[in-house]
Structures are given as structure tokens and as C-alpha cells.
Design a protein around this motif. Structure first.
Motif, PDB file in Angstrom:
ATOM      1  N   SER A 114       0.862  -1.176   0.000  1.00  0.00           N
ATOM      2  CA  SER A 114       0.000   0.000   0.000  1.00  0.00           C
ATOM      3  C   SER A 114       0.896   1.222   0.000  1.00  0.00           C
ATOM      4  O   SER A 114       1.978   1.202   0.575  1.00  0.00           O
ATOM      5  N   TRP A 115       0.481   2.282  -0.692  1.00  0.00           N
ATOM      6  CA  TRP A 115       1.324   3.464  -0.714  1.00  0.00           C
ATOM      7  C   TRP A 115       0.482   4.727  -0.675  1.00  0.00           C
ATOM      8  O   TRP A 115      -0.716   4.725  -0.911  1.00  0.00           O
ATOM      9  N   ASN A 116       1.136   5.798  -0.363  1.00  0.00           N
ATOM     10  CA  ASN A 116       0.456   7.084  -0.253  1.00  0.00           C
ATOM     11  C   ASN A 116       1.438   8.158  -0.693  1.00  0.00           C
ATOM     12  O   ASN A 116       2.612   7.893  -0.943  1.00  0.00           O
ATOM     13  N   TYR A 117       0.940   9.402  -0.758  1.00  0.00           N
ATOM     14  CA  TYR A 117       1.776  10.511  -1.185  1.00  0.00           C
ATOM     15  C   TYR A 117       1.975  11.487  -0.031  1.00  0.00           C
ATOM     16  O   TYR A 117       1.037  11.834   0.679  1.00  0.00           O
ATOM     17  N   PHE A 118       3.217  11.913   0.140  1.00  0.00           N
ATOM     18  CA  PHE A 118       3.550  12.845   1.206  1.00  0.00           C
ATOM     19  C   PHE A 118       4.463  13.934   0.651  1.00  0.00           C
ATOM     20  O   PHE A 118       5.276  13.680  -0.241  1.00  0.00           O
ATOM     21  N   ILE A 119       4.323  15.122   1.184  1.00  0.00           N
ATOM     22  CA  ILE A 119       5.264  16.196   0.894  1.00  0.00           C
ATOM     23  C   ILE A 119       5.633  16.842   2.225  1.00  0.00           C
ATOM     24  O   ILE A 119       4.971  16.650   3.238  1.00  0.00           O
ATOM     25  N   THR A 120       6.727  17.595   2.214  1.00  0.00           N
ATOM     26  CA  THR A 120       7.043  18.386   3.399  1.00  0.00           C
ATOM     27  C   THR A 120       6.315  19.712   3.286  1.00  0.00           C
ATOM     28  O   THR A 120       5.912  20.124   2.211  1.00  0.00           O
ATOM     29  N   GLY A 121       6.143  20.374   4.408  1.00  0.00           N
ATOM     30  CA  GLY A 121       5.376  21.602   4.398  1.00  0.00           C
ATOM     31  C   GLY A 121       6.215  22.859   4.423  1.00  0.00           C
ATOM     32  O   GLY A 121       5.750  23.908   4.865  1.00  0.00           O
ATOM     33  N   ILE A 171       2.813   9.591  12.652  1.00  0.00           N
ATOM     34  CA  ILE A 171       3.437   8.540  11.857  1.00  0.00           C
ATOM     35  C   ILE A 171       4.869   8.307  12.328  1.00  0.00           C
ATOM     36  O   ILE A 171       5.470   9.156  12.987  1.00  0.00           O
ATOM     37  N   VAL A 172       5.379   7.163  11.961  1.00  0.00           N
ATOM     38  CA  VAL A 172       6.786   6.813  12.180  1.00  0.00           C
ATOM     39  C   VAL A 172       7.413   6.629  10.800  1.00  0.00           C
ATOM     40  O   VAL A 172       6.821   5.994   9.925  1.00  0.00           O
ATOM     41  N   LEU A 173       8.610   7.187  10.606  1.00  0.00           N
ATOM     42  CA  LEU A 173       9.289   7.103   9.319  1.00  0.00           C
ATOM     43  C   LEU A 173      10.481   6.158   9.388  1.00  0.00           C
ATOM     44  O   LEU A 173      11.071   5.971  10.447  1.00  0.00           O
ATOM     45  N   SER A 174      10.824   5.587   8.251  1.00  0.00           N
ATOM     46  CA  SER A 174      12.111   4.897   8.157  1.00  0.00           C
ATOM     47  C   SER A 174      13.214   5.945   8.173  1.00  0.00           C
ATOM     48  O   SER A 174      13.024   7.088   7.738  1.00  0.00           O
ATOM     49  N   ASN A 186      16.617  16.962  12.414  1.00  0.00           N
ATOM     50  CA  ASN A 186      15.967  15.906  13.168  1.00  0.00           C
ATOM     51  C   ASN A 186      14.510  15.836  12.723  1.00  0.00           C
ATOM     52  O   ASN A 186      13.759  16.802  12.867  1.00  0.00           O
ATOM     53  N   ALA A 187      14.107  14.704  12.173  1.00  0.00           N
ATOM     54  CA  ALA A 187      12.758  14.591  11.612  1.00  0.00           C
ATOM     55  C   ALA A 187      11.680  14.502  12.688  1.00  0.00           C
ATOM     56  O   ALA A 187      10.517  14.826  12.419  1.00  0.00           O
ATOM     57  N   ILE A 188      12.064  14.082  13.905  1.00  0.00           N
ATOM     58  CA  ILE A 188      11.059  13.917  14.963  1.00  0.00           C
ATOM     59  C   ILE A 188      10.498  15.288  15.350  1.00  0.00           C
ATOM     60  O   ILE A 188      11.245  16.228  15.629  1.00  0.00           O
ATOM     61  N   GLY A 189       9.189  15.382  15.345  1.00  0.00           N
ATOM     62  CA  GLY A 189       8.525  16.653  15.629  1.00  0.00           C
ATOM     63  C   GLY A 189       8.207  17.448  14.384  1.00  0.00           C
ATOM     64  O   GLY A 189       7.461  18.437  14.452  1.00  0.00           O
ATOM     65  N   GLN A 190       8.752  17.047  13.233  1.00  0.00           N
ATOM     66  CA  GLN A 190       8.447  17.717  11.974  1.00  0.00           C
ATOM     67  C   GLN A 190       7.093  17.230  11.450  1.00  0.00           C
ATOM     68  O   GLN A 190       6.522  16.266  11.949  1.00  0.00           O
ATOM     69  N   TYR A 191       6.609  17.901  10.409  1.00  0.00           N
ATOM     70  CA  TYR A 191       5.301  17.560   9.845  1.00  0.00           C
ATOM     71  C   TYR A 191       5.427  17.225   8.363  1.00  0.00           C
ATOM     72  O   TYR A 191       6.230  17.807   7.635  1.00  0.00           O
ATOM     73  N   ASP A 202      -7.166  20.780  -0.318  1.00  0.00           N
ATOM     74  CA  ASP A 202      -7.190  20.460   1.105  1.00  0.00           C
ATOM     75  C   ASP A 202      -6.137  19.389   1.419  1.00  0.00           C
ATOM     76  O   ASP A 202      -5.903  18.478   0.636  1.00  0.00           O
ATOM     77  N   THR A 203      -5.536  19.514   2.596  1.00  0.00           N
ATOM     78  CA  THR A 203      -4.480  18.595   2.998  1.00  0.00           C
ATOM     79  C   THR A 203      -4.659  18.165   4.447  1.00  0.00           C
ATOM     80  O   THR A 203      -5.444  18.749   5.197  1.00  0.00           O
ATOM     81  N   SER A 204      -3.915  17.133   4.812  1.00  0.00           N
ATOM     82  CA  SER A 204      -3.843  16.682   6.199  1.00  0.00           C
ATOM     83  C   SER A 204      -2.407  16.829   6.669  1.00  0.00           C
ATOM     84  O   SER A 204      -1.482  16.381   5.995  1.00  0.00           O
ATOM     85  N   LYS A 205      -2.225  17.450   7.826  1.00  0.00           N
ATOM     86  CA  LYS A 205      -0.894  17.659   8.384  1.00  0.00           C
ATOM     87  C   LYS A 205      -0.627  16.569   9.407  1.00  0.00           C
ATOM     88  O   LYS A 205      -1.412  16.369  10.338  1.00  0.00           O
ATOM     89  N   ILE A 206       0.488  15.845   9.223  1.00  0.00           N
ATOM     90  CA  ILE A 206       0.770  14.671  10.042  1.00  0.00           C
ATOM     91  C   ILE A 206       2.129  14.830  10.702  1.00  0.00           C
ATOM     92  O   ILE A 206       3.111  15.206  10.048  1.00  0.00           O
ATOM     93  N   LYS A 207       2.201  14.516  11.983  1.00  0.00           N
ATOM     94  CA  LYS A 207       3.421  14.722  12.763  1.00  0.00           C
ATOM     95  C   LYS A 207       4.273  13.458  12.792  1.00  0.00           C
ATOM     96  O   LYS A 207       3.772  12.347  12.964  1.00  0.00           O
ATOM     97  N   VAL A 208       5.576  13.627  12.657  1.00  0.00           N
ATOM     98  CA  VAL A 208       6.529  12.528  12.763  1.00  0.00           C
ATOM     99  C   VAL A 208       6.888  12.358  14.239  1.00  0.00           C
ATOM    100  O   VAL A 208       7.420  13.279  14.863  1.00  0.00           O
ATOM    101  N   VAL A 209       6.608  11.182  14.800  1.00  0.00           N
ATOM    102  CA  VAL A 209       6.843  10.963  16.229  1.00  0.00           C
ATOM    103  C   VAL A 209       7.942   9.936  16.498  1.00  0.00           C
ATOM    104  O   VAL A 209       8.345   9.755  17.648  1.00  0.00           O
ATOM    105  N   GLY A 210       8.429   9.253  15.460  1.00  0.00           N
ATOM    106  CA  GLY A 210       9.465   8.249  15.691  1.00  0.00           C
ATOM    107  C   GLY A 210      10.150   7.840  14.402  1.00  0.00           C
ATOM    108  O   GLY A 210       9.658   8.122  13.303  1.00  0.00           O
TER     109      GLY A 210
END
Length: 439
Positions: A114-121, A171-174, A186-191, A202-210
Motif C-alpha cells: 500500500s502506498w500514499n503521497y507525502f510532501i514536506t510543508g 506517523i513513524v518514518l524509516s 531531526n525529523a522527529i517533531g516535523q510535519y 485540502d491537505t492533512s498535516k501529520i506529525k513525525v513521532v518516531g
């Protein structure tokens, strides 16, 4: 003296030189895909598959006498799955047990994705869609621990990630994806921004927690950019598309476990309309996925054809240099009569062959470079869904070209040395008088 000898024999060496150029180019064509495939297959999985066992659940068809219509509701199916999971987690040799809903994305080693699309803000300029792999995990399943994911220093541990279920917009990133999207930070705390509506914006803002170390979703490919997120809470479970992955205790032999577990599962894990259809080691699951992609047949064909052509090229090269060396018996006899030692003659002949082969290889390499710059180098099993593959030597042109060139050069030089050394040693051992009389 070696250069002078090569120049004095330039006419006889010319065809040999042209042949070596062609051999260099052909060897490049053959070796490149084999080197890439071999590298991809031997890269670490990134998770611990050695003590994993996979169970496939299935349901009785409506025509079966064991089917019960009253057990086919969503709520009933969920309670039946919970009962199965409780029994598995209580099994003495099972450390973790996690559900994988393959129709929604599967797990590493399985064929579904499964895949999705993400961009940085960061800026409006950055709104280029990037496709990444999504691994959906259920709260309380300990899925990351089951697979043996590793956390990254400075991040929450996988145990902490599981104990504090990921929120809707967490979310958690590789590690590799974090480095790609947030270089030098440091990606932790970024969106990250996801679910972009092409009409409304319209978009959804998602936080990197790990962060976790990257994994190979498919054993024959390199790692993808990976996002770990919680499954949708209202998702309908379907047990006939569900796999359960077990992690065994450290001191448990997997083969012995499977042999004892199968009859127990057949007797104790039938709940309502659902039963355990198969019990496989995770290595078998990975092999089945590779078979679904026809990886073994493709690789076997590549290796067989590659070996056939490389062996023939090597034998042809050895034969040419063998014949060329044998023709110089008279010259060797003359040099021996003037006091040249056998060792010096052998070194001279081998050095001439190596210099000739090296010069031809450089020209052949430069010719192939022109093709590579235009058409590119072999990239292996590149996914065509636009997923970002983790960088390594294969997708860095310079490193790729240098590494495969080194392999090609080694093959050619070994063939040339064998083709020269053996007849040179024999010829240098002949009595000079006999050599001159025979000629």
C-alpha cells in the motif's frame, strides 16, 4: 622492454587487442544485471525473519456443512479473531503475535503493498507528490516488535511506539525517508502533508513521532521509503484475507515448533466459520512472494545465461593467449640461450598480456560508458509505482560504473593470466636447444 616487445609485435597483437575490447564490452553487458540482482538479494532484510512463523486464516464456504450463517457478522468475526489471538499469545513458545490484513497492504515479505503521497510543508515549491510505502499497524498488536524492527537513536523505541498507539495524525518514518525529506535536520517533531485533494487543495498535516531502521518490503528489491501509521479504527476485518505473524522465543527451534504447532492449531484454532489454513516459516512466505513475482525463474535464467556467456568468453580469451604464447617458443628458447631465467621470461610474458588486456579494457570501458550515459545502467527490480528506493551504489551512476568495471576487469585479467601463465611456464621449462630445434 615489455612496451618495446608489445610494439614490435603490434601486428600480431592487433587482432588480440580488438578481441579484448569486444570481450570487455560483452562482459559488461552480461555482468551488470547479475551484479545488481546479486547485490539486491543479499542486502539485509532490515527485520528479523529467522524466528517468524506465518499463519493464514480462511473461512468455510457457504456450501460447507461446517459453515454457520450466524457466525458471519462483522462483530462475530472480530470476536472470533480476538479469541484466536488470545490463544496464540498464551502459547508457551510464542513471544509476540500480530495480525496482518493483506488486502490493506500486507507486511514485509508479503506480496501486497500500500502506498500514499507525502510532501514536506516547508514551502509552496515543495508540493511535488512523492510516493512512499505505508505499513498499517493495529494498536496493541506489537507488530514492530513481532517483525524485529529497530528504532533509531534519539527516537522512541519500538516498544514505546507500540505501548503508546499512534494517533490519527502521527506517523513513524524509516530512517532513510527521514534523511530524504528532512536532510540535515531531526525529523522527529516535523510535519508531513498528505491526502492532497487535487480539486480543493485540502491537505492533512501529520506529525513525525518516531524513526525506525529501513526494511526491504520485498527480498528481491532494495528498501523503500516507509511510513508506519495506525490502521483505520472502523476498518472491517476479513479473516479470510488475514495472516497472523508469530515471533518465537529466542530458544525455540522454528522447525520443531511448526511440527508440533500444526496439529494443535487444527484442533484449537477453529473459531466459528474460521480456521487456520496453513502454517509456514517466514522464509517460506518470502520464497512464495518471490515465486509470485517469478523471481527465482528470472534469476535462474539470468545466472545460467550469464555463466554460459562469461565462461565462453573466458575460455575464448584463455585460448587466444594460450596460442599466442605457444607461438613464442622460439623466442623463449633464444632468450634462455642468452641466460634469461625461466622466472624472468614468465614474468615478461604475463606482464605483456596484462598490459595489453588493461589497455583494451580501458578502451572497451570508455566505449560502454558512452552507451551507459545515454541508456543508463541496470537498476534491478525497480518498482513502477513511483516508490522511492533507498540510495545505494546501484542508483549512484559513478559508484555503479566503477564497481561493475572492477568486476569486469578482474574477470578479464584472471582469464588473461591463466591463458598466458600455464603455457609460459611450460615453454620456459623446455631446454633451449630442444626449443630451437623444434622451431
Amino acid at each position: 622492454m615489455i612496451i618495446r616487445n608489445l610494439w614490435n609485435r603490434r601486428r600480431s597483437n592487433l587482432w588480440l587487442f580488438i578481441e579484448l575490447i569486444l570481450v570487455s564490452i560483452l562482459t559488461w553487458v552480461i555482468v551488470d544485471p547479475i551484479a545488481v540482482v546479486t547485490s539486491d538479494l543479499n542486502m539485509p532484510l532490515g527485520y528479523d525473519a529467522d524466528r517468524l512463523v506465518a499463519l493464514q486464516l480462511n473461512s468455510y464456504p457457504n456450501s460447507s456443512e461446517l459453515y454457520r450463517a450466524e457466525n458471519d457478522s462483522v462483530d462475530t468475526a472480530n470476536s472470533q479473531l480476538d479469541a484466536i489471538m488470545a490463544k496464540l499469545r498464551a502459547y508457551p513458545e510464542v513471544k509476540y503475535a500480530s495480525c496482518i490484513y493483506s488486502m490493506w497492504g500486507g507486511a514485509p515479505g508479503m506480496s501486497s503493498t500500500s502506498w500514499n503521497y507525502f510532501i514536506t510543508g516547508d514551502s509552496i515549491i515543495d508540493k511535488k507528490l512523492k510516493s512512499v510505502l505505508v505499513f498499517e499497524v493495529d494498536a496493541g498488536e506489537n507488530t514492530l516488535e513481532t517483525f524485529g524492527f529497530k528504532s533509531v537513536p534519539g527516537s522512541m523505541t519500538v516498544e514505546e511506539i507500540s505501548s503508546k498507539p499512534l494517533g490519527d495524525r502521527e506517523i513513524v518514518l524509516s530512517k532513510e525517508m527521514a534523511e530524504r525529506y528532512f536532510p540535515g535536520r531531526n525529523a522527529i517533531g516535523q510535519y508531513l502533508i498528505s491526502n492532497i485533494d487535487r480539486e480543493t487543495g485540502d491537505t492533512s498535516k501529520i506529525k513525525v513521532v518516531g524513526l525506525v531502521s529501513g526494511v526491504k518490503w520485498h527480498s528481491m528489491m532494495r528498501s523503500y521509503d516507509l511510513v508506519v501509521k495506525s490502521s483505520a479504527p472502523d476498518r472491517k476485518r476479513r479473516l479470510n484475507s488475514t495472516k497472523i505473524v508469530l515471533r518465537l522465543n529466542d530458544n525455540t527451534d522454528r522447525n520443531d515448533f511448526i511440527a508440533a504447532f500444526k496439529p494443535w492449531a487444527a484442533k484449537n484454532l477453529c473459531e466459528g466459520n474460521y480456521f487456520v489454513q496453513s502454517v509456514l516459516s517466514y522464509d517460506d512466505v518470502i520464497r512464495k512472494t518471490e515465486d509470485d513475482y517469478r523471481i527465482h525463474s528470472q534469476n535462474t535464467l539470468k545466472y545460467i545465461l550469464g555463466a554460459f556467456f562469461v565462461v565462453n568468453l573466458i575460455l575464448g580469451t584463455i585460448g587466444c593467449f594460450w596460442l599466442q604464447t605457444r607461438r613464442r617458443v622460439e623466442e623463449i628458447g633464444i632468450r634462455r640461450s642468452f641466460g634469461a631465467t625461466r622466472g624472468r621470461i614468465v614474468r615478461m610474458l604475463v606482464s605483456e598480456s596484462v598490459i595489453l588486456a588493461t589497455a583494451a579494457f580501458i578502451i572497451g570501458d570508455l566505449i560502454y560508458l558512452q552507451y551507459a550515459l545515454k541508456e543508463g545502467l541496470d537498476q534491478g527490480y525497480v518498482n513502477n509505482n513511483g516508490l522511492n528506493l533507498v540510495d545505494n551504489w546501484i542508483n549512484h551512476f559513478g559508484q555503479h560504473f566503477i564497481i561493475v568495471s572492477a568486476i569486469v576487469y578482474l574477470i578479464i585479467i584472471v582469464a588473461v593470466i591463466i591463458g598466458t601463465l600455464i603455457p609460459a611456464v611450460k615453454a620456459a621449462s623446455v631446454n633451449p636447444v630442444d626449443a630451437l630445434r623444434d622451431e
